[in-house]
Write an enzyme that holds these catalytic residues in place. Structure first.
Site, PDB file in Angstrom:
ATOM      1  N   CYS A 163      39.615  42.623  42.006  1.00 60.61           N
ATOM      2  CA  CYS A 163      41.054  41.843  42.400  1.00 60.61           C
ATOM      3  C   CYS A 163      41.735  42.213  41.180  1.00 60.61           C
ATOM      4  O   CYS A 163      42.337  43.275  41.067  1.00 60.61           O
ATOM      5  CB  CYS A 163      40.515  40.499  43.014  1.00 60.61           C
ATOM      6  SG  CYS A 163      42.063  39.892  43.902  1.00 60.61           S
ATOM      7  N   HIS A 168      36.073  40.839  46.677  1.00 57.53           N
ATOM      8  CA  HIS A 168      35.673  40.076  45.966  1.00 57.53           C
ATOM      9  C   HIS A 168      33.996  39.883  46.244  1.00 57.53           C
ATOM     10  O   HIS A 168      33.927  39.129  46.846  1.00 57.53           O
ATOM     11  CB  HIS A 168      36.158  38.482  45.783  1.00 57.53           C
ATOM     12  CG  HIS A 168      37.404  38.260  45.114  1.00 57.53           C
ATOM     13  ND1 HIS A 168      37.520  37.895  43.787  1.00 57.53           N
ATOM     14  CD2 HIS A 168      38.762  38.060  45.450  1.00 57.53           C
ATOM     15  CE1 HIS A 168      38.701  37.792  43.476  1.00 57.53           C
ATOM     16  NE2 HIS A 168      39.562  37.745  44.290  1.00 57.53           N
ATOM     17  N   GLU A 215      31.875  38.781  44.270  1.00 54.87           N
ATOM     18  CA  GLU A 215      31.362  37.901  43.597  1.00 54.87           C
ATOM     19  C   GLU A 215      31.386  36.429  43.960  1.00 54.87           C
ATOM     20  O   GLU A 215      30.661  35.577  43.558  1.00 54.87           O
ATOM     21  CB  GLU A 215      31.688  37.956  42.215  1.00 54.87           C
ATOM     22  CG  GLU A 215      32.903  37.115  42.103  1.00 54.87           C
ATOM     23  CD  GLU A 215      34.349  37.689  42.408  1.00 54.87           C
ATOM     24  OE1 GLU A 215      35.305  37.218  42.111  1.00 54.87           O
ATOM     25  OE2 GLU A 215      34.051  38.584  43.189  1.00 54.87           O
TER      26      GLU A 215
END
Length: 222
Positions: free
Chosen positions: A87, A175, A177
């Site tokens: 990001c 994203h 994660e």
């Protein structure tokens, strides 16, 4: 992999689900809070993940460490060392290499279906991910690719989702994660309501499968 470095431009944007997966894989790592401590030298890192943040690439007046962070990322690329920008981290990599970061353009939120390009199908980072694969979006800004970058993935709303420069430097807009805690924190901060967390929970299994594959692929590059 003993010198995997995680750089957090924003202390509130953490490793999320990646933390447990790195522990399960017995990968040792160190965390560098960019606002509070000096950045390492590229030669002292075997691999680096640069996480996201609430600030933008153009906010260096308020967050002056963003400029040396870009210089650090250029050093990683020059040394052909494994680098993954997520990001804001992906936007910083694009800017560091001459790409354009677009403020408040092509924003996306929530679970999103992402299409790999022909190059992405065979790329080491995205190999074995479904076509399309699911990931999570929470961004207002976006990027146009730097010169010589290879586009690896896109969505209709935001064509720059993943790119590679050189053998092992990657920028992501999405994203992989996030976990429920991060999703809840971001939606609360934005006043976005419960729908995003509910949708994430419904899609969590395929999201986590794709995200774990992506992380494992990156670790194999180190």
């Amino acid at each position: 992999m003993s010198r995997l470095t995680i750089i957090q431009p924003d202390a509130r944007v953490t490793l999320g689900r990646f933390s447990a997966w790195l522990d399960q894989a017995e990968v040792a790592y160190r965390i560098c809070l960019a606002a509070e401590e000096p950045l390492p030298k590229p030669e002292d890192c075997d691999g680096v993940i640069v996480l996201g943040g609430h600030m933008g690439v153009g906010d260096a007046d308020s967050y002056p460490y963003l400029l040396p962070l870009q210089e650090f990322m250029r050093g990683m690329v020059a040394n052909e060392q494994p680098l993954l920008g997520i990001c804001l981290g992906g936007q910083l990599l694009a800017a560091a290499l001459g790409g354009t970061v677009l403020s408040r353009q092509r924003g996306e939120r929530g679970v999103t279906s992402i299409m790999k390009t022909a190059a992405g199908q065979d790329d080491p980072l995205l190999q074995d991910l479904p076509q399309p694969f699911l990931s999570y979006q929470w961004h207002n800004d976006s990027f146009d690719l730097p010169e010589d970058a290879e586009l690896l993935a896109a969505t209709t709303a935001c064509p720059g989702q993943a790119f590679r420069v050189g053998p092992s430097a990657y920028g992501l807009q999405f994203h992989p994660e996030v976990n429920e805690t991060l999703v809840q924190e971001w939606t609360d901060r934005a006043g976005a309501g419960p729908g995003y967390l509910a949708e994430f929970q419904r899609q969590q299994a395929p999201f986590e499968a794709a995200s774990r594959t992506l992380l494992d692929n990156f670790l194999r590059l180190i």
